[in-house]
Design an enzyme around this catalytic site. Structure first.
Site, PDB file in Angstrom:
ATOM      1  N   ASP A   1      18.997  -3.401 -40.278  1.00 54.72           N
ATOM      2  CA  ASP A   1      18.671  -4.540 -39.664  1.00 54.72           C
ATOM      3  C   ASP A   1      17.885  -5.553 -40.613  1.00 54.72           C
ATOM      4  OD1 ASP A   1      19.158  -3.091 -37.123  1.00 54.72           O
ATOM      5  OD2 ASP A   1      17.231  -2.736 -36.836  1.00 54.72           O
TER       6      ASP A   1
ATOM      7  N   ASP B   1      14.530  11.210 -45.839  1.00 50.36           N
ATOM      8  CA  ASP B   1      14.865   9.675 -45.871  1.00 50.36           C
ATOM      9  C   ASP B   1      15.807   9.285 -45.011  1.00 50.36           C
ATOM     10  OD1 ASP B   1      16.971  10.649 -47.613  1.00 50.36           O
ATOM     11  OD2 ASP B   1      16.499   9.489 -49.178  1.00 50.36           O
ATOM     12  N   ASN B   2      16.047  10.355 -43.995  1.00 46.60           N
ATOM     13  CA  ASN B   2      16.952  10.232 -42.924  1.00 46.60           C
ATOM     14  C   ASN B   2      16.197   9.941 -41.740  1.00 46.60           C
ATOM     15  OD1 ASN B   2      19.403  10.847 -43.999  1.00 46.60           O
ATOM     16  ND2 ASN B   2      18.857  13.174 -44.215  1.00 46.60           N
TER      17      ASN B   2
ATOM     18  N   ASP C   1      10.005   1.073 -30.435  1.00 46.34           N
ATOM     19  CA  ASP C   1      10.315   2.208 -31.436  1.00 46.34           C
ATOM     20  C   ASP C   1       9.177   3.030 -31.399  1.00 46.34           C
ATOM     21  OD1 ASP C   1      12.585   1.000 -32.272  1.00 46.34           O
ATOM     22  OD2 ASP C   1      12.292   0.562 -33.949  1.00 46.34           O
TER      23      ASP C   1
END
Length: 348
Positions: free
Chosen positions: A299, A129-130, A17
């Site tokens: 996750d 917060d996206n 990531d």
């Protein structure tokens, strides 16, 4: 009962990531929605370079399934290597980082390593917060059943497990590998868990998804995926509880176990459908200003759930652990966690 190494098996796309807080202009430039997961197309090639050049990036070992297996292992702590993970990486620097990170997380990662494609990456573009995820699968897309899963020493690890988890993202990579694992779980009355993972999976890979569905004992998803799934299946409802009920009742191969469907809804209650009832569970309260990064929350939820499921704890306990893990993860950047969990679970 004591847990054995390799009790929990995961297979998926190991990705590095690359996350950064970006601005709306950046999202618009690459026509990204603020909260979405997509596969990179040609028009996104420059995105990865621009992200690294223009913003302050952090690198974290990622990939949905691998994240969940790591979180489950973190929740369990001892013994090490309860979690096994299979996936494909390149013989390169990023692949080396993924190997090192999985060792640090005490999971038994057995990667299929090839040198035709580089290790896959996922750009996590954060605004507020996206988070908008753009995955460049590269090596992750090269997983081969005959080159890895079928090898005797690897298949032995599959057979050692009692709970299996695969994110829907892997449906785009190796359906035959998923089916081999899922059928084996079903025939041996073990638990096979699958995640809807993203709206595009429900929409464009629904044939693959429905080939696996008869073997699914636990189905995970969030509210957006649930609605997309319902639309693709002609359920003719947008009500999350109704969708959960209908998904629960889809045909199932192993009738000794009833399917369980678990849908999260961000800060709203988590919905769980069983054969005879639907339950809702409130998530842990959090002050919005404590939310650092929602990437990895889903996750983490699954990882927490699996950590109790593999210990044969009751389902409400699995959900509590799931909510706890997600609550920890969203306070931190990337799918990272403190050294030890602070989750007191009454022993079953």
């Amino acid at each position: 009962m004591p847990l054995h190494p390799n009790s929990l098996f995961g297979m998926g796309n190991p990705l590095l990531d690359i996350s950064a807080v970006v601005d709306k202009d950046f999202l618009d430039k690459y026509t990204l929605k603020p909260n979405d997961q997509i596969l990179a197309e040609d028009k996104h090639k420059a995105l990865f370079e621009e992200l690294v050049k223009k913003f302050k990036v952090e690198y974290h070992a990622g990939g949905a399934t691998q994240n969940s297996i790591k979180i489950a292992q973190w929740m369990i702590q001892e013994p090490h290597n309860v979690g096994t993970f299979f996936g494909c990486i390149g013989k390169d620097k990023f692949g080396g980082i993924l190997k090192q990170k999985s060792e640090e997380a005490h999971i038994d990662a057995r990667y299929y390593e090839q040198d035709e494609e580089p290790t896959g990456t996922c750009a996590a573009c954060i605004t507020g917060d996206n988070r908008s995820l753009v995955a460049n699968l590269a090596a992750a897309n090269c997983y081969k059943k005959d080159k890895h899963l079928d090898l005797e020493e690897n298949w032995k690890l599959v057979e050692k497990a009692k709970v299996y988890y695969i994110a829907g993202f892997f449906l785009t990579v190796s359906l035959e590998s998923i089916l081999k694992v899922a059928k084996n779980a079903s025939e041996n009355n073990k638990l096979f868990c699958l995640n809807l993972s993203a709206p595009f999976i429900c929409q464009f890979f629904k044939d693959n998804l429905m080939q696996v569905m008869p073997y699914v004992d636990v189905l995970f998803g969030n509210e957006t995926e649930a609605v997309e799934f319902a639309e693709a299946q002609d359920f003719e409802t947008k009500d999350i509880k109704e969708i959960a009920k209908k998904a629960q009742a889809l045909p199932k191969d192993n009738t000794k176990r009833q399917r369980i469907v678990v849908f999260t809804q961000g800060k709203d209650d988590t919905v769980m459908a069983m054969s005879d009832k639907i339950e809702t569970f409130p998530v842990l309260k959090i002050d919005p200003k404590d939310i650092v990064d929602t990437n990895g929350a889903g996750d983490a939820f699954v990882g927490g759930f699996l950590s109790e499921l593999v210990q044969e704890k009751p389902l409400d306990q699995c959900v509590k652990a799931a909510h706890y893990a997600a609550n920890v993860i969203i306070r931190r950047a990337g799918c990272t966690f403190p050294e030890k969990p602070d989750f007191n679970c009454p022993s079953a």
